[in-house]
Design a protein around this motif. Structure first.
Motif, PDB file in Angstrom:
ATOM      1  N   SER A  11      29.456  35.780  21.260  1.00 28.89           N
ATOM      2  CA  SER A  11      28.639  34.568  21.221  1.00 28.89           C
ATOM      3  C   SER A  11      27.657  34.533  22.386  1.00 28.89           C
ATOM      4  CB  SER A  11      29.536  33.325  21.271  1.00 28.89           C
ATOM      5  OG  SER A  11      30.215  33.284  22.506  1.00 28.89           O
ATOM      6  N   LEU A  12      26.663  33.698  22.266  1.00 29.25           N
ATOM      7  CA  LEU A  12      25.710  33.493  23.348  1.00 29.25           C
ATOM      8  C   LEU A  12      26.245  32.407  24.263  1.00 29.25           C
ATOM      9  CD1 LEU A  12      22.099  33.551  21.890  1.00 29.25           C
ATOM     10  CD2 LEU A  12      22.902  34.680  23.939  1.00 29.25           C
ATOM     11  N   VAL A  13      26.275  32.684  25.541  1.00 28.66           N
ATOM     12  CA  VAL A  13      26.726  31.695  26.512  1.00 28.66           C
ATOM     13  C   VAL A  13      25.511  31.241  27.289  1.00 28.66           C
ATOM     14  CG1 VAL A  13      28.187  31.323  28.536  1.00 28.66           C
ATOM     15  CG2 VAL A  13      28.983  32.801  26.681  1.00 28.66           C
ATOM     16  N   GLY A  14      25.367  29.937  27.468  1.00 28.52           N
ATOM     17  CA  GLY A  14      24.205  29.418  28.161  1.00 28.52           C
ATOM     18  C   GLY A  14      24.575  28.471  29.288  1.00 28.52           C
ATOM     19  N   LEU A  15      23.640  28.289  30.193  1.00 27.88           N
ATOM     20  CA  LEU A  15      23.800  27.369  31.305  1.00 27.88           C
ATOM     21  C   LEU A  15      22.463  26.656  31.488  1.00 27.88           C
ATOM     22  CD1 LEU A  15      25.544  26.364  33.709  1.00 27.88           C
ATOM     23  CD2 LEU A  15      24.567  28.227  35.036  1.00 27.88           C
ATOM     24  N   MET A  16      22.466  25.350  31.310  1.00 26.83           N
ATOM     25  CA  MET A  16      21.246  24.550  31.451  1.00 26.83           C
ATOM     26  C   MET A  16      20.116  25.077  30.555  1.00 26.83           C
ATOM     27  SD  MET A  16      21.427  23.851  35.568  1.00 26.83           S
ATOM     28  CE  MET A  16      19.855  23.046  35.596  1.00 26.83           C
ATOM     29  N   GLY A  17      20.461  25.531  29.365  1.00 29.13           N
ATOM     30  CA  GLY A  17      19.457  25.978  28.417  1.00 29.13           C
ATOM     31  C   GLY A  17      19.025  27.426  28.556  1.00 29.13           C
ATOM     32  N   TYR A  18      19.586  28.146  29.536  1.00 31.04           N
ATOM     33  CA  TYR A  18      19.233  29.549  29.741  1.00 31.04           C
ATOM     34  C   TYR A  18      20.435  30.430  29.420  1.00 31.04           C
ATOM     35  CZ  TYR A  18      15.169  27.761  32.188  1.00 31.04           C
ATOM     36  OH  TYR A  18      14.013  27.113  32.490  1.00 31.04           O
ATOM     37  N   PRO A  19      20.223  31.587  28.768  1.00 33.30           N
ATOM     38  CA  PRO A  19      21.345  32.472  28.475  1.00 33.30           C
ATOM     39  C   PRO A  19      21.942  33.052  29.762  1.00 33.30           C
ATOM     40  CG  PRO A  19      19.269  33.518  27.889  1.00 33.30           C
ATOM     41  CD  PRO A  19      18.947  32.109  28.297  1.00 33.30           C
ATOM     42  N   VAL A  20      23.255  33.215  29.764  1.00 33.31           N
ATOM     43  CA  VAL A  20      23.957  33.802  30.900  1.00 33.31           C
ATOM     44  C   VAL A  20      24.223  35.270  30.589  1.00 33.31           C
ATOM     45  CG1 VAL A  20      26.061  33.738  32.283  1.00 33.31           C
ATOM     46  CG2 VAL A  20      25.006  31.606  31.525  1.00 33.31           C
ATOM     47  N   ASP A  21      23.757  36.148  31.450  1.00 32.63           N
ATOM     48  CA  ASP A  21      23.921  37.595  31.283  1.00 32.63           C
ATOM     49  C   ASP A  21      25.360  37.983  31.609  1.00 32.63           C
ATOM     50  OD1 ASP A  21      23.745  40.358  31.312  1.00 32.63           O
ATOM     51  OD2 ASP A  21      21.949  40.411  32.549  1.00 32.63           O
ATOM     52  N   ILE A  42       2.263  32.075  28.996  1.00 29.60           N
ATOM     53  CA  ILE A  42       1.832  30.694  28.766  1.00 29.60           C
ATOM     54  C   ILE A  42       2.160  30.202  27.354  1.00 29.60           C
ATOM     55  CG2 ILE A  42       0.013  30.822  30.497  1.00 29.60           C
ATOM     56  CD1 ILE A  42      -2.013  31.109  28.175  1.00 29.60           C
ATOM     57  N   HIS A  43       2.579  31.128  26.472  1.00 23.75           N
ATOM     58  CA  HIS A  43       2.904  30.745  25.099  1.00 23.75           C
ATOM     59  C   HIS A  43       4.403  30.598  24.869  1.00 23.75           C
ATOM     60  CE1 HIS A  43      -1.252  31.274  24.000  1.00 23.75           C
ATOM     61  NE2 HIS A  43      -1.232  32.475  24.564  1.00 23.75           N
ATOM     62  N   CYS A  44       5.187  31.621  25.252  1.00 25.90           N
ATOM     63  CA  CYS A  44       6.619  31.589  24.935  1.00 25.90           C
ATOM     64  C   CYS A  44       7.520  31.407  26.146  1.00 25.90           C
ATOM     65  CB  CYS A  44       7.023  32.867  24.201  1.00 25.90           C
ATOM     66  SG  CYS A  44       7.034  34.350  25.251  1.00 25.90           S
ATOM     67  N   GLY A  45       6.980  31.546  27.357  1.00 31.52           N
ATOM     68  CA  GLY A  45       7.777  31.342  28.561  1.00 31.52           C
ATOM     69  C   GLY A  45       8.535  32.562  29.058  1.00 31.52           C
ATOM     70  N   THR A  46       8.366  33.711  28.386  1.00 33.25           N
ATOM     71  CA  THR A  46       9.035  34.926  28.834  1.00 33.25           C
ATOM     72  C   THR A  46       8.612  35.242  30.265  1.00 33.25           C
ATOM     73  OG1 THR A  46       9.180  35.845  26.612  1.00 33.25           O
ATOM     74  CG2 THR A  46       9.271  37.422  28.428  1.00 33.25           C
ATOM     75  N   ILE A  47       9.584  35.660  31.088  1.00 30.35           N
ATOM     76  CA  ILE A  47       9.326  35.976  32.489  1.00 30.35           C
ATOM     77  C   ILE A  47       9.187  37.488  32.644  1.00 30.35           C
ATOM     78  CG2 ILE A  47      10.295  35.924  34.831  1.00 30.35           C
ATOM     79  CD1 ILE A  47       9.512  33.172  33.889  1.00 30.35           C
TER      80      ILE A  47
END
Length: 68
Positions: A11-21, A42-47
């Motif tokens: 499953s995907l685990v997240g913290l405050m809306g961000y995935p946890v690696d 500026i479109h999708c937020g990818t870092i």
């Protein structure tokens, strides 16, 4: 090439809306005196993170990496 780590049940685990690696990282290389650039789409937020050497860039000795 090994597959990336996954959480036990897949499953995907997240913290405050961000995935946890699920990977556990150990620093194997480091440098002093570099320029680091962190950019966000500026479109999708990818870092994206990139770095470049400077005239005085120097490697951090392996025995100092855990302290860095």
């Amino acid at each position: 090439m090994p597959q990336k780590c996954k959480h036990k049940d897949g499953s995907l685990v997240g913290l405050m809306g961000y995935p946890v690696d699920p990977c556990v990282y150990k620093t194997v290389e480091g440098y002093r005196n570099v320029n680091v650039y962190i950019s966000r789409c500026i479109h999708c937020g990818t870092i994206d993170i990139r770095w470049e050497r400077t005239e005085d860039t120097e490697p951090i000795p392996p025995d100092e990496l855990d302290e860095a």
